[in-house]
Design an enzyme around this catalytic site. Structure first.
Site, short mmCIF file in Angstrom:
data_model
loop_
_atom_site.label_atom_id
_atom_site.label_comp_id
_atom_site.label_asym_id
_atom_site.label_seq_id
_atom_site.Cartn_x
_atom_site.Cartn_y
_atom_site.Cartn_z
N GLY A 1 0.80 -1.23 0.00
CA GLY A 1 0.00 0.00 0.00
C GLY A 1 0.82 1.27 0.00
O GLY A 1 1.89 1.35 -0.61
N VAL A 2 0.32 2.26 0.74
CA VAL A 2 1.00 3.56 0.74
C VAL A 2 2.36 3.45 1.44
O VAL A 2 3.33 4.11 1.08
CB VAL A 2 0.11 4.65 1.39
CG1 VAL A 2 -0.06 4.45 2.89
CG2 VAL A 2 0.64 6.03 1.09
N ASP A 3 2.46 2.52 2.40
CA ASP A 3 3.73 2.28 3.11
C ASP A 3 4.81 1.85 2.11
O ASP A 3 5.92 2.41 2.08
CB ASP A 3 3.48 1.17 4.14
CG ASP A 3 4.64 0.96 5.09
OD1 ASP A 3 4.62 -0.02 5.84
OD2 ASP A 3 5.57 1.79 5.09
N TYR B 1 -6.25 -2.51 6.19
CA TYR B 1 -6.81 -2.62 7.55
C TYR B 1 -8.33 -2.52 7.58
O TYR B 1 -8.95 -2.55 8.64
CB TYR B 1 -6.15 -1.60 8.48
CG TYR B 1 -4.73 -1.99 8.91
CD1 TYR B 1 -4.14 -3.18 8.47
CD2 TYR B 1 -3.99 -1.16 9.73
CE1 TYR B 1 -2.86 -3.52 8.86
CE2 TYR B 1 -2.70 -1.50 10.14
CZ TYR B 1 -2.15 -2.69 9.69
OH TYR B 1 -0.88 -3.05 10.08
N THR C 1 -7.83 2.52 5.80
CA THR C 1 -8.98 2.19 4.94
C THR C 1 -8.61 1.23 3.80
O THR C 1 -9.45 0.91 2.97
CB THR C 1 -9.57 3.47 4.32
OG1 THR C 1 -8.59 4.08 3.46
CG2 THR C 1 -10.00 4.45 5.39
N1 APR Z 1 -0.86 7.83 -2.23
C1 APR Z 1 -1.99 8.07 -1.51
N2 APR Z 1 -2.80 7.09 -1.04
C2 APR Z 1 -2.43 5.82 -1.31
C3 APR Z 1 -1.26 5.48 -2.04
C4 APR Z 1 -0.47 6.57 -2.52
N3 APR Z 1 0.66 6.36 -3.23
N4 APR Z 1 -1.18 4.12 -2.12
C5 APR Z 1 -2.26 3.63 -1.48
N5 APR Z 1 -3.03 4.63 -0.99
C6 APR Z 1 -4.28 4.57 -0.22
C7 APR Z 1 -5.11 3.33 -0.34
O1 APR Z 1 -5.86 3.35 -1.55
C8 APR Z 1 -5.98 3.46 0.90
O2 APR Z 1 -7.05 4.35 0.62
O3 APR Z 1 -3.94 4.62 1.16
C9 APR Z 1 -5.06 4.15 1.91
C10 APR Z 1 -4.53 3.24 3.02
O4 APR Z 1 -4.35 1.93 2.50
P1 APR Z 1 -3.09 1.02 2.96
O5 APR Z 1 -1.85 1.54 2.36
O6 APR Z 1 -3.47 -0.42 2.70
O7 APR Z 1 -2.97 1.27 4.54
P2 APR Z 1 -3.80 0.64 5.76
O8 APR Z 1 -5.17 0.26 5.40
O9 APR Z 1 -3.57 1.61 6.88
O10 APR Z 1 -3.00 -0.72 6.07
C11 APR Z 1 -1.70 -0.60 6.63
O11 APR Z 1 -0.74 -2.17 5.09
O12 APR Z 1 0.97 -1.52 3.69
C12 APR Z 1 0.68 -2.18 4.89
O13 APR Z 1 2.62 -1.86 6.27
C13 APR Z 1 1.27 -1.48 6.07
O14 APR Z 1 0.68 -3.23 7.60
C14 APR Z 1 0.34 -1.92 7.17
C15 APR Z 1 -1.01 -1.93 6.48
#
Ligand code: APR
Length: 183
Positions: free
Chosen positions: A32-34, A121, A118
């Site tokens: 994801g964004v991480d 998680y 969102t």
């Molecule tokens: N820029 C902005 N928003 C983004 C990007 C980006 N480059 N990439 C993904 N997103 C959005 C997703 O579409 C979603 O709406 O960020 C939001 C959060 O999604 P996730 O990244 O899956 O984060 P989360 O739901 O908090 O889950 C966190 O996922 O990546 C792993 O290490 C992380 O274990 C943790 C979990």
């Protein structure tokens, strides 16, 4: 006057003082964004995260942005949605509040958030957006050091949810604006 904005795009490209990372509690690279933030920031970010030794859900830690256009990355693990009876709302509020506290402390006057929790998680988008906007607006009312909060959303549902939450925040309506500028 402080402003809250909703934009669509990629948070790794935001030229702001701080971007927020939806991290995990080990602060190891996720997807994801991480994953996007770590790819854009380069390997020094992972090394900096290793030195932090993790972060509890709802709290926040700060590192430099390294190869990102943003000066800082604020890492905050959001809650995993388990039906809403395990304190998820309060933990998510803590993510936004503690990230804004760190931004204020580090004089990061413009901060960009993704829609924390969102994605993987599974936190309901509309419920999360309401918590995000309310926490940010309350913080801006109390702390003038933050000039701008940008919610960087992916997908129509997330954009609409954050814009709707923004519209509901009547008392500060003069300050809040929503723009669909692409980053
Ligand atoms: N820029 C902005 N928003 C983004 C990007 C980006 N480059 N990439 C993904 N997103 C959005 C997703 O579409 C979603 O709406 O960020 C939001 C959060 O999604 P996730 O990244 O899956 O984060 P989360 O739901 O908090 O889950 C966190 O996922 O990546 C792993 O290490 C992380 O274990 C943790 C979990």
């Amino acid at each position: 006057m402080a402003a809250i904005e909703v934009v669509e795009g990629d948070i790794t490209r935001m030229k702001v003082d701080a971007i927020v990372n939806a991290a995990n509690t080990s602060l190891r690279v996720g997807s994801g964004v991480d994953g996007a933030i770590h790819r854009a920031a380069g390997p020094r970010l992972l090394a900096a995260c290793r030195d932090l030794g993790g972060c509890p859900t709802g709290r926040a830690r700060i590192t430099p942005g390294f190869d990102l256009p943003a000066r800082w990355v604020i890492h905050t693990p959001g809650p995993i949605w388990e039906g809403g009876t395990r304190g998820e709302d309060e933990l998510l509020e803590g993510c936004y509040y503690n990230a804004l506290m760190l931004a204020s402390l580090y004089e990061a006057h413009v901060i960009a958030f993704p829609a924390i929790s969102t994605g993987a998680y599974r936190f309901p988008v509309e419920r999360a957006a309401t918590i995000a906007v309310r926490t940010a607006a309350d913080f801006l009312d109390a702390d003038p050091s933050i000039d701008r909060v940008v919610f960087v959303c992916r997908g129509e549902r997330s954009i609409a949810a954050h814009e709707a939450a923004l519209a509901e925040r009547e008392p500060a309506a003069s300050r809040l604006r929503s723009s669909r500028a692409r980053t």
